[in-house]
Design a protein around this motif. Structure first.
Motif, short mmCIF file in Angstrom:
data_model
loop_
_atom_site.label_atom_id
_atom_site.label_comp_id
_atom_site.label_asym_id
_atom_site.label_seq_id
_atom_site.Cartn_x
_atom_site.Cartn_y
_atom_site.Cartn_z
N VAL A 260 0.84 -1.21 0.00
CA VAL A 260 0.00 0.00 0.00
C VAL A 260 0.87 1.26 0.00
N LEU A 261 2.01 1.20 0.69
CA LEU A 261 2.90 2.38 0.68
C LEU A 261 3.27 2.76 -0.74
N TRP A 262 3.65 1.77 -1.56
CA TRP A 262 4.08 2.09 -2.93
C TRP A 262 2.90 2.44 -3.81
N GLN A 263 1.72 1.90 -3.48
CA GLN A 263 0.51 2.30 -4.23
C GLN A 263 0.24 3.79 -4.05
N LEU A 264 0.64 4.34 -2.89
CA LEU A 264 0.38 5.77 -2.63
C LEU A 264 1.07 6.66 -3.66
N ALA A 265 2.20 6.16 -4.20
CA ALA A 265 2.97 6.99 -5.14
C ALA A 265 2.38 6.98 -6.55
N LYS A 266 1.50 6.04 -6.80
CA LYS A 266 1.02 5.85 -8.18
C LYS A 266 -0.13 6.78 -8.53
N HIS A 267 -0.04 7.36 -9.74
CA HIS A 267 -1.19 8.09 -10.29
C HIS A 267 -1.11 8.00 -11.81
N LEU B 143 4.50 12.09 -17.56
CA LEU B 143 5.93 11.81 -17.71
C LEU B 143 6.22 11.28 -19.11
N GLU B 144 5.34 10.40 -19.56
CA GLU B 144 5.53 9.83 -20.90
C GLU B 144 5.55 10.95 -21.95
N ALA B 145 4.63 11.91 -21.82
CA ALA B 145 4.55 13.02 -22.79
C ALA B 145 5.78 13.91 -22.69
N PHE B 146 6.22 14.22 -21.47
CA PHE B 146 7.41 15.06 -21.30
C PHE B 146 8.63 14.43 -21.98
N LEU B 147 8.78 13.12 -21.75
CA LEU B 147 9.97 12.44 -22.29
C LEU B 147 9.89 12.35 -23.82
N LYS B 148 8.70 12.15 -24.32
CA LYS B 148 8.52 12.07 -25.77
C LYS B 148 8.91 13.41 -26.40
N ASP B 149 8.43 14.51 -25.82
CA ASP B 149 8.74 15.84 -26.35
C ASP B 149 10.24 16.14 -26.26
N TRP B 150 10.82 15.80 -25.10
CA TRP B 150 12.26 16.04 -24.91
C TRP B 150 13.07 15.30 -25.98
N ASN B 151 12.67 14.07 -26.24
CA ASN B 151 13.45 13.26 -27.19
C ASN B 151 13.45 13.83 -28.61
N THR B 152 12.48 14.70 -28.93
CA THR B 152 12.49 15.34 -30.26
C THR B 152 13.70 16.27 -30.39
N LEU B 153 14.28 16.69 -29.25
CA LEU B 153 15.42 17.61 -29.28
C LEU B 153 16.72 16.90 -29.66
N GLY B 154 16.74 15.59 -29.42
CA GLY B 154 17.94 14.82 -29.73
C GLY B 154 19.15 15.25 -28.92
N THR B 155 18.94 15.74 -27.69
CA THR B 155 20.07 16.17 -26.84
C THR B 155 19.92 15.58 -25.44
N GLN B 156 20.96 15.79 -24.61
CA GLN B 156 20.92 15.26 -23.24
C GLN B 156 21.22 16.35 -22.25
N ILE B 157 20.87 16.14 -20.98
CA ILE B 157 21.20 17.14 -19.95
C ILE B 157 22.64 16.92 -19.49
#
Ligand code: E4P
Length: 218
Positions: free
Chosen positions: A190-197, A204-218
């Protein structure tokens, strides 16, 4: 609200403790039986106390006052963070008073009614553990008990902390918070279920997809 982990599984305890998420641990004889194998439970108790910097509830198994107090003193000697857990029976309440009077913190467990919670406070318990999930299991309203205890303890200025126990799902945790429980003891799952949404995952999936269009890294 303090978060305790309701387990004796050292792997799970390390996982949550490494994340800095837990304030203490609760165990009970059934949880110990699940993990002990051939090990002496006292070894397991010590190992847990050395991993977690916070109260660790260790339960007596005697049912008579004098024996409970004897066991409680032994458990308290295992580590400075040990909290002795006693059942909410007549003998348990008397043992609670004896142990608290000698400076040992006590968690009065297996609380299922407001009148039992009143007696735990009168006996000087450090914590009272209302078992909300087990009340729900028999078609009662477990969270209603948390609400009642909060009202009574506040009205009469009892300092016993309400430790919501027998937690089955994230809603129990959310309601424990909003109803003013001081602590909630949560099984690892249940503790780890609390973190899920789902919106966190989707975002997160959308952020990473958009970032990957830049073809660069931090
Ligand atoms: C509390 O301290 C108990 O260990 C625990 O919450 C019992 O929960 P259960 O009803 O899931 O066994």
């Amino acid at each position: 609200m303090k978060i305790f982990l309701d387990t004796a599984d050292i792997g799970e305890i390390r996982r949550a403790s490494d994340a800095g998420l837990i304030d203490g641990i609760t165990t009970n004889p059934s949880l110990i039986a699940k993990v002990a194998g051939n090990r002496d439970p006292k070894e397991i108790y010590l190992e847990i106390c050395e991993v977690v910097d916070g109260p660790v509830s260790l339960e007596v198994v005697a049912i008579e006052r004098v024996k409970m107090v004897e066991e409680g003193r032994k458990l308290a000697e295992i580590h400075q963070n040990a909290v002795v857990k006693v059942p909410l029976t007549e003998d348990g309440l008397k043992a609670c008073r004896d142990l608290v009077s000698s400076g040992i913190p006590v968690n009065v467990t297996l609380c299922f009614s407001i009148s039992q919670a009143l007696l735990a406070a009168k006996a000087g318990a450090t914590y009272v553990s209302p078992f909300v999930g087990r009340i729900d299991d028999i078609s009662g309203e477990g969270m209603q008990l948390i609400h009642q205890i909060r009202q009574v303890y506040d009205s009469y200025n009892y300092s016993t902390e309400i430790l919501a126990a027998s937690i089955r799902h994230p809603l129990h945790v959310a309601e424990s918070m909003t109803l003013g429980a001081d602590c909630c003891t949560i099984p690892p799952k249940v503790l780890w279920q609390l973190a899920k949404h789902p919106l966190t995952d989707r975002g997160l999936e959308a952020f990473l997809k958009d970032w990957n269009t830049l073809g660069t890294q931090i």
